[in-house]
Write a protein that holds these residues in place. Structure first.
Motif, mmCIF file in Angstrom:
data_model
loop_
_atom_site.group_PDB
_atom_site.id
_atom_site.type_symbol
_atom_site.label_atom_id
_atom_site.label_comp_id
_atom_site.label_asym_id
_atom_site.label_seq_id
_atom_site.Cartn_x
_atom_site.Cartn_y
_atom_site.Cartn_z
ATOM 1 N N ARG A 43 0.815 -1.216 0.000
ATOM 2 C CA ARG A 43 0.000 0.000 0.000
ATOM 3 C C ARG A 43 0.852 1.271 0.000
ATOM 4 N N ASN A 44 2.174 1.117 -0.031
ATOM 5 C CA ASN A 44 3.030 2.308 -0.055
ATOM 6 C C ASN A 44 2.676 3.208 -1.236
ATOM 7 N N LYS A 45 2.602 4.497 -0.967
ATOM 8 C CA LYS A 45 2.250 5.464 -2.005
ATOM 9 C C LYS A 45 3.515 6.084 -2.596
ATOM 10 N N ASN A 46 3.329 6.713 -3.749
ATOM 11 C CA ASN A 46 4.400 7.468 -4.406
ATOM 12 C C ASN A 46 5.648 6.616 -4.657
ATOM 13 N N ILE A 47 5.416 5.397 -5.134
ATOM 14 C CA ILE A 47 6.529 4.541 -5.504
ATOM 15 C C ILE A 47 7.177 5.102 -6.774
ATOM 16 N N PRO A 48 8.497 5.320 -6.766
ATOM 17 C CA PRO A 48 9.162 5.867 -7.965
ATOM 18 C C PRO A 48 8.971 4.952 -9.172
ATOM 19 N N PHE A 131 18.284 -1.652 -10.699
ATOM 20 C CA PHE A 131 16.983 -1.988 -10.121
ATOM 21 C C PHE A 131 16.903 -3.440 -9.643
ATOM 22 N N THR A 132 17.715 -4.312 -10.194
ATOM 23 C CA THR A 132 17.670 -5.725 -9.802
ATOM 24 C C THR A 132 18.531 -5.919 -8.548
ATOM 25 N N THR A 133 18.030 -5.410 -7.435
ATOM 26 C CA THR A 133 18.795 -5.398 -6.187
ATOM 27 C C THR A 133 18.140 -6.211 -5.075
ATOM 28 N N GLY A 230 16.330 2.633 -4.939
ATOM 29 C CA GLY A 230 17.279 3.730 -4.790
ATOM 30 C C GLY A 230 17.402 4.573 -6.043
ATOM 31 N N HIS A 231 16.628 4.197 -7.101
ATOM 32 C CA HIS A 231 16.676 4.919 -8.374
ATOM 33 C C HIS A 231 15.267 5.067 -8.936
ATOM 34 N N ARG A 232 15.114 6.040 -9.807
ATOM 35 C CA ARG A 232 13.885 6.241 -10.576
ATOM 36 C C ARG A 232 14.214 6.031 -12.052
ATOM 37 N N LEU A 233 13.337 5.318 -12.753
ATOM 38 C CA LEU A 233 13.525 5.114 -14.189
ATOM 39 C C LEU A 233 13.054 6.364 -14.941
ATOM 40 N N VAL A 234 13.920 6.898 -15.778
ATOM 41 C CA VAL A 234 13.603 8.081 -16.578
ATOM 42 C C VAL A 234 13.627 7.686 -18.047
ATOM 43 N N VAL A 235 12.553 7.962 -18.760
ATOM 44 C CA VAL A 235 12.430 7.624 -20.173
ATOM 45 C C VAL A 235 12.561 8.888 -21.006
ATOM 46 N N ASP A 236 13.529 8.911 -21.894
ATOM 47 C CA ASP A 236 13.738 10.033 -22.815
ATOM 48 C C ASP A 236 13.228 9.597 -24.185
ATOM 49 N N LYS A 237 12.005 10.009 -24.510
ATOM 50 C CA LYS A 237 11.381 9.573 -25.758
ATOM 51 C C LYS A 237 12.051 10.200 -26.981
ATOM 52 N N GLU A 238 12.564 11.420 -26.823
ATOM 53 C CA GLU A 238 13.211 12.073 -27.959
ATOM 54 C C GLU A 238 14.494 11.350 -28.356
ATOM 55 N N GLU A 239 15.272 10.932 -27.353
ATOM 56 C CA GLU A 239 16.527 10.234 -27.624
ATOM 57 C C GLU A 239 16.345 8.726 -27.693
ATOM 58 N N SER A 240 15.133 8.254 -27.371
ATOM 59 C CA SER A 240 14.837 6.818 -27.325
ATOM 60 C C SER A 240 15.815 6.087 -26.402
ATOM 61 N N THR A 241 15.957 6.635 -25.206
ATOM 62 C CA THR A 241 16.831 6.035 -24.205
ATOM 63 C C THR A 241 16.147 6.088 -22.842
ATOM 64 N N VAL A 242 16.647 5.283 -21.932
ATOM 65 C CA VAL A 242 16.209 5.338 -20.536
ATOM 66 C C VAL A 242 17.452 5.331 -19.661
ATOM 67 N N HIS A 243 17.320 5.869 -18.459
ATOM 68 C CA HIS A 243 18.421 5.783 -17.511
ATOM 69 C C HIS A 243 17.870 5.761 -16.094
ATOM 70 N N LYS A 248 17.234 10.728 -3.648
ATOM 71 C CA LYS A 248 17.807 11.254 -2.418
ATOM 72 C C LYS A 248 17.454 10.362 -1.236
ATOM 73 N N ASN A 249 16.223 9.874 -1.233
ATOM 74 C CA ASN A 249 15.759 9.004 -0.148
ATOM 75 C C ASN A 249 15.248 7.703 -0.744
ATOM 76 N N LYS A 250 15.749 6.586 -0.219
ATOM 77 C CA LYS A 250 15.327 5.287 -0.727
ATOM 78 C C LYS A 250 13.885 4.992 -0.313
ATOM 79 N N LYS A 251 13.203 4.222 -1.150
ATOM 80 C CA LYS A 251 11.806 3.876 -0.909
ATOM 81 C C LYS A 251 11.679 2.362 -0.753
ATOM 82 N N TYR A 252 11.125 1.933 0.374
ATOM 83 C CA TYR A 252 10.960 0.501 0.607
ATOM 84 C C TYR A 252 9.673 0.001 -0.047
#
Length: 318
Positions: A43-48, A131-133, A230-243, A248-252
């Motif tokens: 039920r945790n909210k605001n999961i990255p 992410f595979t941690t 410990g990370h958020r997935l960012v999708v760059d549609k213009e460059e067709s890449t993700v990183h 700053k704060n880890k989410k359980y």
């Protein structure tokens, strides 16, 4: 389906609370919406934003044990359920998926192909390893210092030869178990002549479900690869890449994994040549919070290596 889904709650042999749904692999999204599941991590909210529904094709499985267990396996010349079943009333020999770096790289490529059907940019760097941690991907173990690793196809061949009259074993959806932060999808494998489990559905052969099996590979659509994000997935549609952008704060959150349960009757031994046993076993570090039972305890990697050396000397193994 959720309205008719039955959940059983109990305390397992290790003293942990379990919520179980038999005969179904319930997806993470269904678990989140199911009123019968009470789990605060779900039920945790605001999961990255993170890579979800990542398909892994895994060809190896492992069985981890402690010092008394590894000696017992070599004494028996193979694997069997515990002689004293006060800990586990089920006739199952449990194996976990052994996910390799190559499996992660392959899953990352499949993820990118689905996200960018026309191809991705040249600036794409590996990201899935961020992410595979969860424990499903770690070399450390909660169950002991000794890991036996086999190709699934080889293990099934041994099982079929010894217990299935050389016919192919049957794969079934056993259950979904929910612990405090862990979701375990169990796959049952049993001989065709064993009729006790006919009420459980057959395991799919495609990759659209949570779990399936096809040509020697377990197909696992992982939905929560990080117990602690410990990370958020960012999708760059213009460059067709993700990183992966550090947080700053880890989410359980919860994490999921797949376990394979081989049906074994008391007295059955899944026989493996001791030379092959020795070539398949390796030393692993035990996690600080582990599930070892007394009198066994975590060994240092040096001490565990000495145990394997003693086994080699005792059984005259190379």
């Amino acid at each position: 389906m959720a309205a008719n889904r039955e959940w059983t709650k109990y305390e397992n042999s290790r003293g942990y609370d379990v919520t179980c749904c038999e005969g179904e692999h319930v997806s993470l999204s269904e678990l989140t919406d199911d009123p019968g599941v009470d789990n605060r991590y779900l039920r945790n909210k605001n999961i990255p934003f993170y890579p979800q529904s990542v398909l892994f094709r895994v060809s190896e499985v492992c069985h981890v044990t402690e010092e008394s267990g590894v000696w017992g396996i070599f004494d028996d010349g193979g694997f069997q359920i515990p002689h004293h079943d006060e800990y586990d009333k089920e006739n199952f020999l449990w194996w976990s998926l052994s996910v390799t770096k190559e499996d992660i790289a392959d899953a990352e490529e499949n993820f990118l192909e689905k996200l960018f059907p026309d191809g991705w940019g040249y600036n794409q760097w590996p990201f899935l390893e961020k992410f595979t941690t969860s424990p499903a991907f770690q070399s450390k173990s909660r169950y002991g210092n000794f890991r036996f690793t086999f190709r699934l196809r080889k293990l099934l061949s041994l099982y079929a030869t010894q217990f299935c009259y050389n016919s192919a074993p049957v794969f079934r959806v056993l259950d979904t178990k929910i612990y405090k932060k862990e979701i375990m999808y169990s796959v049952l494998v049993h001989p065709r002549h064993i009729k006790y489990y006919r009420q459980y559905p057959r395991l799919p052969i495609n990759s659209d479900d949570v779990c399936g099996y096809f040509q020697g590979n377990m197909l696992w659509r992982c939905q929560a690869p990080s117990a602690c994000l410990g990370h958020r997935l960012v999708v760059d549609k213009e460059e067709s890449t993700v990183h992966a952008r550090p947080l700053k704060n880890k989410k359980y959150y919860v994490w999921d994994h797949v376990a394979v349960a081989l049906y074994m009757e008391p007295g059955w031994v899944l026989e493996v040549d001791r030379e092959q046993l020795y070539s398949s076993v390796s030393v692993c570090e035990v996690t600080k919070r582990n599930l070892l039972r007394e009198p066994d305890h975590a060994l240092s990697e040096h001490k565990a290596s000495e145990v394997l050396e003693d086994i080699a000397i005792y059984y005259d193994l190379d």
